[in-house]
Design an enzyme around this catalytic site. Structure first.
Site, PDB file in Angstrom:
ATOM      1  N   GLU A  20      12.908  52.570 122.857  1.00  0.00           N
ATOM      2  CA  GLU A  20      11.818  51.590 122.793  1.00  0.00           C
ATOM      3  C   GLU A  20      11.804  50.866 121.452  1.00  0.00           C
ATOM      4  O   GLU A  20      11.605  49.655 121.386  1.00  0.00           O
ATOM      5  CB  GLU A  20      10.460  52.277 123.000  1.00  0.00           C
TER       6      GLU A  20
ATOM      7  N   CYS B  89       7.014  55.617 118.936  1.00  0.00           N
ATOM      8  CA  CYS B  89       7.280  54.352 119.635  1.00  0.00           C
ATOM      9  C   CYS B  89       5.992  53.660 120.028  1.00  0.00           C
ATOM     10  O   CYS B  89       5.882  52.428 119.984  1.00  0.00           O
ATOM     11  CB  CYS B  89       8.158  54.597 120.859  1.00  0.00           C
TER      12      CYS B  89
ATOM     13  N   ASN C  57      18.526  54.621 123.296  1.00  0.00           N
ATOM     14  CA  ASN C  57      18.447  55.558 122.180  1.00  0.00           C
ATOM     15  C   ASN C  57      19.793  55.701 121.488  1.00  0.00           C
ATOM     16  O   ASN C  57      20.849  55.727 122.119  1.00  0.00           O
ATOM     17  CB  ASN C  57      17.854  56.912 122.583  1.00  0.00           C
TER      18      ASN C  57
HETATM   19  N1  THU Z   1      13.787  59.201 123.330  1.00  0.00           N
HETATM   20  C1  THU Z   1      13.639  57.872 123.535  1.00  0.00           C
HETATM   21  O1  THU Z   1      14.599  57.095 123.446  1.00  0.00           O
HETATM   22  N2  THU Z   1      12.404  57.403 123.818  1.00  0.00           N
HETATM   23  C2  THU Z   1      11.287  58.175 123.864  1.00  0.00           C
HETATM   24  O2  THU Z   1      10.194  57.647 123.955  1.00  0.00           O
HETATM   25  C3  THU Z   1      11.392  59.629 123.820  1.00  0.00           C
HETATM   26  C4  THU Z   1      12.709  60.163 123.403  1.00  0.00           C
HETATM   27  C5  THU Z   1      15.112  59.701 122.967  1.00  0.00           C
HETATM   28  C6  THU Z   1      15.219  60.190 121.557  1.00  0.00           C
HETATM   29  C7  THU Z   1      16.375  61.140 121.658  1.00  0.00           C
HETATM   30  O3  THU Z   1      17.576  60.406 121.510  1.00  0.00           O
HETATM   31  C8  THU Z   1      16.284  61.673 123.077  1.00  0.00           C
HETATM   32  O4  THU Z   1      15.459  60.785 123.790  1.00  0.00           O
HETATM   33  C9  THU Z   1      15.712  63.068 123.171  1.00  0.00           C
HETATM   34  O5  THU Z   1      14.506  63.172 122.505  1.00  0.00           O
END
Ligand code: THU
Length: 162
Positions: free
Chosen positions: A75, A115, A62
């Protein structure tokens, strides 16, 4: 009127050691990827590793932004990375792992709705299921055989066909 039941099947593994070697290796790559996440706002670090049909593994994590909606989940970073680097190569599997600076993530991190939609696009296009492996930092791992299993009634390009 008929009643339709859409069921959902998943396999639950107690630990990472119950996965086969290829799955475990992919999950460990997701763990490595999450360590490089840029998540100064949520302190929630997510890593994703994508296994392609050509044997390559592409990672993502992320990437947050001071303007929150401008950031992107692990993702989508991972599958867009795969699409950018190996266009047209089929995706076999995506492993996801998450950790937090604030607490121990002891349940599997499931992909958000955006995602799921983004991954569904690739699954529909390649006409082959994309397996999903989901893990927190410790604890159980959930495996789903396809994205469609966790995104029933998805919107896709067929609605745009004339
Ligand atoms: N996040 C992801 O990377 N994948 C997900 O499927 C859910 C959330 C990240 C987004 C943000 O940077 C952090 O987790 C908190 O929501």
């Amino acid at each position: 009127m008929i009643k339709q039941q859409i069921s959902f099947e998943a396999l639950v593994y107690e630990t990472i050691d119950e996965l086969n070697m290829q799955q475990k290796d992919l999950m460990l790559k997701a763990v490595e990827a999450r360590k490089m996440a840029y998540a100064p706002y949520s302190n929630f670090h997510v890593g994703a590793a994508v296994l392609l049909e050509n044997g390559e593994v592409v990672i993502g994590n992320n990437q947050e932004n001071a303007s929150y909606p401008s950031g992107l989940c692990a993702e989508r970073v991972a599958i867009f990375h795969a699409g950018a680097k190996f266009p047209g190569v089929k995706i076999l599997s995506v492993a996801i792992s998450a950790t937090s600076n604030d607490y121990v993530v002891d349940k599997p991190a499931a992909p958000c709705g955006n995602c799921r939609q983004a991954m569904s696009e690739y699954e529909v296009k390649q006409k082959k299921p994309i397996e999903l492996l989901m893990m927190g930092e410790i604890g159980k791992i959930i495996k789903c055989h396809s994205i469609s299993a966790i995104l029933p009634l998805a919107f896709n390009s067929s609605f745009l066909d004339k």
